[in-house]
Design a protein around this motif. Structure first.
Motif, short mmCIF file in Angstrom:
data_model
loop_
_atom_site.label_atom_id
_atom_site.label_comp_id
_atom_site.label_asym_id
_atom_site.label_seq_id
_atom_site.Cartn_x
_atom_site.Cartn_y
_atom_site.Cartn_z
N ILE A 79 9.54 15.13 -25.55
CA ILE A 79 10.87 15.06 -24.95
C ILE A 79 11.93 15.41 -26.00
O ILE A 79 12.85 16.19 -25.73
CB ILE A 79 11.11 13.65 -24.37
CG1 ILE A 79 10.20 13.43 -23.16
CG2 ILE A 79 12.58 13.48 -23.98
CD1 ILE A 79 10.22 12.01 -22.65
N THR A 135 14.80 4.22 -25.49
CA THR A 135 15.19 5.32 -24.62
C THR A 135 16.56 5.87 -25.01
O THR A 135 16.77 7.09 -25.06
CB THR A 135 15.21 4.87 -23.15
OG1 THR A 135 13.90 4.40 -22.79
CG2 THR A 135 15.60 6.01 -22.23
N THR A 186 17.80 13.59 -29.04
CA THR A 186 17.51 14.84 -28.34
C THR A 186 18.79 15.64 -28.11
O THR A 186 18.81 16.86 -28.29
CB THR A 186 16.83 14.55 -27.00
OG1 THR A 186 15.63 13.80 -27.22
CG2 THR A 186 16.46 15.84 -26.26
N PRO A 191 7.59 18.93 -23.50
CA PRO A 191 7.16 17.56 -23.20
C PRO A 191 5.93 17.50 -22.32
O PRO A 191 5.15 16.54 -22.41
CB PRO A 191 8.38 16.94 -22.51
CG PRO A 191 9.22 18.09 -22.08
CD PRO A 191 8.95 19.19 -23.06
N ALA A 204 12.23 19.00 -26.59
CA ALA A 204 12.91 19.77 -25.56
C ALA A 204 14.34 20.09 -25.96
O ALA A 204 14.99 20.95 -25.36
CB ALA A 204 12.89 19.02 -24.23
N THR A 233 4.31 12.15 -25.82
CA THR A 233 5.33 12.34 -24.78
C THR A 233 6.73 12.23 -25.36
O THR A 233 7.61 13.07 -25.07
CB THR A 233 5.14 11.29 -23.67
OG1 THR A 233 3.83 11.43 -23.11
CG2 THR A 233 6.18 11.47 -22.58
#
Length: 407
Positions: free
Chosen positions: A149, A20, A27, A274, A152, A145
Motif C-alpha cells: 500500500i 492506519t 503514503t 499492493p 502505491a 500488504t
C-alpha cells in the motif's frame, strides 16, 4: 533472517493503534515526493524541441533524477535507521522544493536542467524512508500488504504524467513547479507534526555509514533481492519516464496524448503493487515474482513484433504494467520478512537503489537504439531476455535462500 530468529519491532497484534493513519500519511508524502521526482518526464520532448536536443540527450535528461534518486536511497536508508522517519521525511520533502523551483524558474539550458534534475533526485530517495517506517508499524504477517500500500505512492508519477502538461498549457510554464513546491511544503510541515515512530522503534546500532552499508550489502539476501527489484521496479521507472517519448516517436502521438496513456500505465502498476504484496502474504513472494516475470517477458516479446497501438500494443503495455507493479510489491514483501529489524532501512536503501538504477539504464538504451536505427525492437528484445533470466534467478537462488531461512 526470519522473524523467528531476531527481535521484531512490530507489535504482535494484528492491529496497532494509529498504524492506519501513519501508513496513510507516509503514503501521501511518498506520492508527493514522487510527483516532484517525475516532473521532467512529461516535459522531456518539449525541452528537446526548445533546446534542440537529440533523442539521446532527452533520454539522459529524464533519467538523471532516476539515478540520483536511486543511489541516494543508500545513505538515506541508513540515516533513517539512525534518525527515524519523523526527521527524514520532513527534511527530504523540504529540500526537494529547491530543485523543483530551480528547474521551473532558473534553468534555461540543458546543463542547468541536468543540474536541477540531479538534485531533483532527492524526491526519489523517500522510498527508503517510508519502507522501514511502515515496517515498524506492522507485524510480519501483514507487512507485505502494508508496504505494498505504501509503495502505491509511486502513483505520484501518474499524477505528474496526467497533470504536468495540462497545467502548463492552462496556467503557464511555471505553474506545475509552483503547485508541486506548495504540496511539498505542506507535507513537510504536516509530517513533522503528525508523523510518529512505531511504539517499539529505536535507533539502529552504531558504526559508520560505510561500515553499516558494507555489512548490509554482504547480507546473502541483499544482492538477490536487488536483482529482482532492478527488473521489477526498474522496469516501471523506465517506462514511466521514457514511455511518453516512445509513444510520440513510435506512434506519432501528441505530447498530451502520450502523457495520458503513460499515466494509465502508471496507475495500473500502482494498483497492482499492493496486490502483489497481498498475494505474497498469502502465496509467497517467490511464486508471485515468478508469475510476474513470465507475464512481462511475454508482453515485451509482443512489442518487438510492432503491433498496432490499438489494441495490440496497448494490451501489451498494460500487461507489463500489471506484472511490473505486482513484482515490485512482491519483492518488498520478501525484504520485510528477510531483513533484520534494525537494518530494514539500510536493506531498503540498497535494494531500492538497485531498482532505481534498473530504471536509469533502459531509457539510455532506448534513446541510443532509436537514434541508431529509428526503431525500438532491440530494446524490447533485451527486456524480454533479461526478464526471462530474472525468472530463472527467482526460481533458483532466491527460492533456495527463502527455503533455507524457513528451516
Amino acid at each position: 533472517m526470519t522473524s523467528e530468529t531476531h527481535p521484531d519491532r512490530a507489535p504482535a497484534s494484528a492491529t496497532v493503534p494509529g498504524s492506519t493513519a501513519q501508513l496513510a500519511l507516509a503514503t501521501a508524502g511518498f506520492a508527493i515526493c514522487f510527483w516532484a521526482w517525475a516532473l521532467l518526464s512529461p516535459l522531456g520532448n518539449s525541452y528537446g524541441q526548445l533546446y534542440s536536443l537529440s533523442d539521446f540527450e532527452v533520454s539522459v535528461l529524464v533519467a538523471v533524477p532516476v539515478i540520483v534518486g536511486s543511489l541516494g536511497r543508500i545513505p538515506v536508508g541508513a540515516l533513517t535507521d539512525r534518525l527515524g522517519a519523523r526527521v527524514m521525511f520532513p527534511l527530504a520533502s523540504a529540500l526537494t522544493i529547491v530543485p523543483v523551483l530551480f528547474i521551473g524558474f532558473v534553468a534555461d539550458s540543458l546543463l542547468w536542467l541536468l543540474i536541477g534534475g540531479f538534485f531533483l533526485g532527492l524526491g526519489g530517495t523517500t522510498f527508503a524512508i517510508g519502507v522501514p517506517f511502515v515496517n515498524g508499524w506492522y507485524p510480519p504477517a501483514r507487512r507485505g500488504t502494508a508496504i505494498g500500500i505504501f509503495g502505491a505512492g509511486m502513483g505520484g508519477t501518474a499524477v505528474a504524467a496526467f497533470s504536468t502538461v495540462p497545467i502548463r498549457d492552462a496556467w503557464g510554464d511555471g505553474a506545475p513547479f509552483l503547485i508541486v513546491s506548495a504540496a511539498l511544503a505542506v507535507f513537510a510541515v504536516v509530517s513533522r507534526v503528525a508523523l510518529h515512530e512505531a511504539p517499539a522503534w529505536a535507533p539502529g546500532s552504531g558504526g559508520g555509514m560505510l561500515a553499516r552499508t558494507w555489512a548490509i550489502v554482504r547480507l546473502p539476501a541483499t544482492l538477490q533481492l536487488s536483482w529482482l527489484y532492478a527488473i521489477g521496479f526498474g522496469g516501471f521507472v523506465a517506462f514511466s519516464v521514457y514511455l511518453p517519448t516512445f509513444l510520440e516517436n513510435a506512434y506519432g502521438l501528441e505530447p498530451s496524448d502520450a502523457s495520458f496513456r503513460t499515466a494509465g500505465f502508471v496507475v495500473l502498476a500502482v494498483v497492482m503493487r499492493p496486490v502483489g504484496g497481498g498475494l505474497s502474504d498469502r502465496f509467497g513472494g517467490v511464486a508471485v515474482n515468478a508469475a510476474c516475470y513470465a507475464v512481462v517477458a511475454v508482453f515485451a516479446a509482443v512489442i518487438v513484433l510492432q503491433p498496432a497501438l490499438m489494441p495490440g500494443a496497448t494490451i501489451a503495455f498494460l500487461g507489463m504494467a500489471a506484472g511490473l507493479g505486482a513484482s515490485s510489491g512482491a519483492t518488498f514483501a520478501l525484504v520485510a520478512k528477510m531483513a533484520p529489524a534494525d537494518k530494514v532501512g539500510g536493506v531498503t536503501g540498497v535494494v531500492g537503489a538497485a531498482g532505481g538504477l534498473g530504471g536509469f539504464i533502459p531509457p539510455l538504451i532506448m534513446g541510443a537504439v532509436y537514434s541508431a536505427d529509428g526503431t525500438y525492437d532491440l530494446g524490447f528484445g533485451l527486456l524480454a531476455v533479461t526478464t526471462l533470466l530474472t525468472l530463472l534467478v527467482t526460481l533458483g537462488p532466491v527460492r533456495r535462500r527463502v527455503r533455507a531461512q524457513a528451516r
